[in-house]
Design an enzyme around this catalytic site. Structure first.
Site, PDB file in Angstrom:
ATOM      1  N   GLY A 125      29.383  12.567  68.053  1.00 54.91           N
ATOM      2  CA  GLY A 125      29.707  12.409  66.647  1.00 54.91           C
ATOM      3  C   GLY A 125      31.153  12.024  66.416  1.00 54.91           C
ATOM      4  CB  CYS A 126      33.510  13.055  63.748  1.00 52.08           C
ATOM      5  SG  CYS A 126      32.534  12.665  62.272  1.00 52.08           S
ATOM      6  CB  VAL A 127      34.696  14.960  68.697  1.00 55.74           C
ATOM      7  CG1 VAL A 127      33.585  14.906  69.736  1.00 55.74           C
ATOM      8  CG2 VAL A 127      35.972  15.515  69.303  1.00 55.74           C
ATOM      9  CB  ALA A 128      32.362  10.036  70.180  1.00 54.82           C
ATOM     10  CG  HIS A 141      37.778  12.146  62.554  1.00 53.67           C
ATOM     11  ND1 HIS A 141      37.191  10.900  62.497  1.00 53.67           N
ATOM     12  CD2 HIS A 141      36.941  12.995  61.909  1.00 53.67           C
ATOM     13  CE1 HIS A 141      36.048  10.999  61.848  1.00 53.67           C
ATOM     14  NE2 HIS A 141      35.863  12.247  61.482  1.00 53.67           N
TER      15      HIS A 141
END
Length: 350
Positions: free
Chosen positions: A138-141, A274
């Protein structure tokens, strides 16, 4: 030593105001005649001005099942990914034949053969290129992807690695779903892609140097963020506790990581964060006691394109290098959070 030689971001082809997206969501997610005050309030509070979508807004009411939505993902992701990788290689002054590893990440669609496989012939990559498709971060990728290609290049210092992220978040919006989580997702997320070209220590290149990375997975937080996957596709799981998880954990993680390198928060000349949403960004600013303006690039990205999931932090990195480049040789920190619940930190030298 891994050097970030090129960063390129791209956006889906259709651009709309937040008001236009809100109206589309009201038509496709709310029952006829329903009170839309909660939807309007959430969309106004997201601090997003404009977003890009893979399809024209009028198409979003047409999908009948997950299969049709996923076909639309593949159809849009391949050309957008090709454009993005080409742009990053041009920035780095390299050719497709130079690429030894292609890592692809997305959490908004699935494909087998994966999108990276579909790009090899289209871009002219070598047939022996190593491929690593990733799903679920998800967003951490975006930050985690840089960390993992750094790990690879430590062992292969003559190589060139490319990280590609393509996130078509609008295709995950759930029709006829009035849950707060779905309405928040429709307020925040947009469609885009980004690519990073990185070179090993024995390759000549210009750009920031990756010094070290750190991953944190927080126990008993699996239900805070993610997907429930069913016949209609990816139904978002987004718990209201996420900002509190940031407040509880992030400062100790950052301080410990920096201390291992003889650094403190005051030494960081640029924070590449992010854009998870207003409440998350406010929690980051608060718990790290950041100076005024430290996350300006992130806030501007959120307003201009929304949250692009894993692509967002790479857009913020690109914009930092282009618009607000820190003094050469000073330390910077990339940070992102995502399902798990987890965080990823990447220490760089500008």
């Amino acid at each position: 030593m891994t050097r970030i030689a090129g960063v390129h971001g791209a956006l889906a082809p259709h651009r709309y105001s937040q008001h236009d997206v809100t109206d589309m969501v009201a038509r496709t997610c709310l029952p006829d005649g329903a009170d839309r005050r909660l939807l309007d309030r959430l969309h106004r509070g997201a601090r997003v001005d404009t977003r890009h979508t893979a399809l024209p807004l009028e198409r979003y009411g047409d999908f009948k099942d997950f299969g049709a939505v996923n076909d639309a993902f593949i159809e849009a992701a391949v050309p957008l990914g090709a454009e993005t990788v080409s742009g990053a290689l041009d920035t780095a002054g390299l050719s497709p034949r130079d690429v030894d590893l292609l890592m692809f990440t997305s959490v908004t669609g699935i494909a087998a053969p994966s999108v990276d496989a579909r790009l090899v012939g289209r871009l002219g990559l070598r047939p022996d290129v190593k491929r690593v498709p990733m799903f679920g971060l998800g967003c951490v990728a975006g930050a985690a992807g840089i960390a993992r290609i750094h790990d690879y290049l430590l062992g292969r210092p003559d190589d060139v690695a490319v990280l590609l992220s393509v996130e078509l978040c609008s295709l995950t919006f759930q029709r006829d779903d009035v849950s707060p989580a779905n309405l928040v997702a429709t307020a925040l997320f947009g469609d885009g892609a980004a690519a990073v070209v990185a070179c090993g220590a024995r390759r000549r290149a210009e750009g920031p140097v990756v010094i070290d990375t750190r991953s944190h997975l927080y126990p008993d937080t699996e239900e805070a963020m993610g997907w429930d996957i069913g016949g209609s596709g990816f139904r978002i799981v987004l718990d209201a506790s996420v900002p509190d998880l940031v407040r509880k954990n992030l400062a100790a993680n950052v301080d410990g990581f920096l201390a291992d390198h003889g650094l403190t928060r005051e030494d960081i000349t640029a924070w590449v964060c992010h854009p998870g949403g207003p409440k998350v960004l406010e929690a980051v600013e608060e718990v790290l006691d950041l100076p005024d303006g430290a996350l300006d690039v992130t806030w501007r990205s959120l307003a201009a394109v929304g949250n692009l999931s894993s692509s967002s932090i790479l857009h913020v990195l690109r914009d930092t290098l282009a618009e607000r480049r820190p003094p050469a040789g000073t330390p910077g920190l990339l940070l992102a959070m995502g399902p798990g619940f987890c965080s990823e930190l990447v220490l760089v030298r500008w």
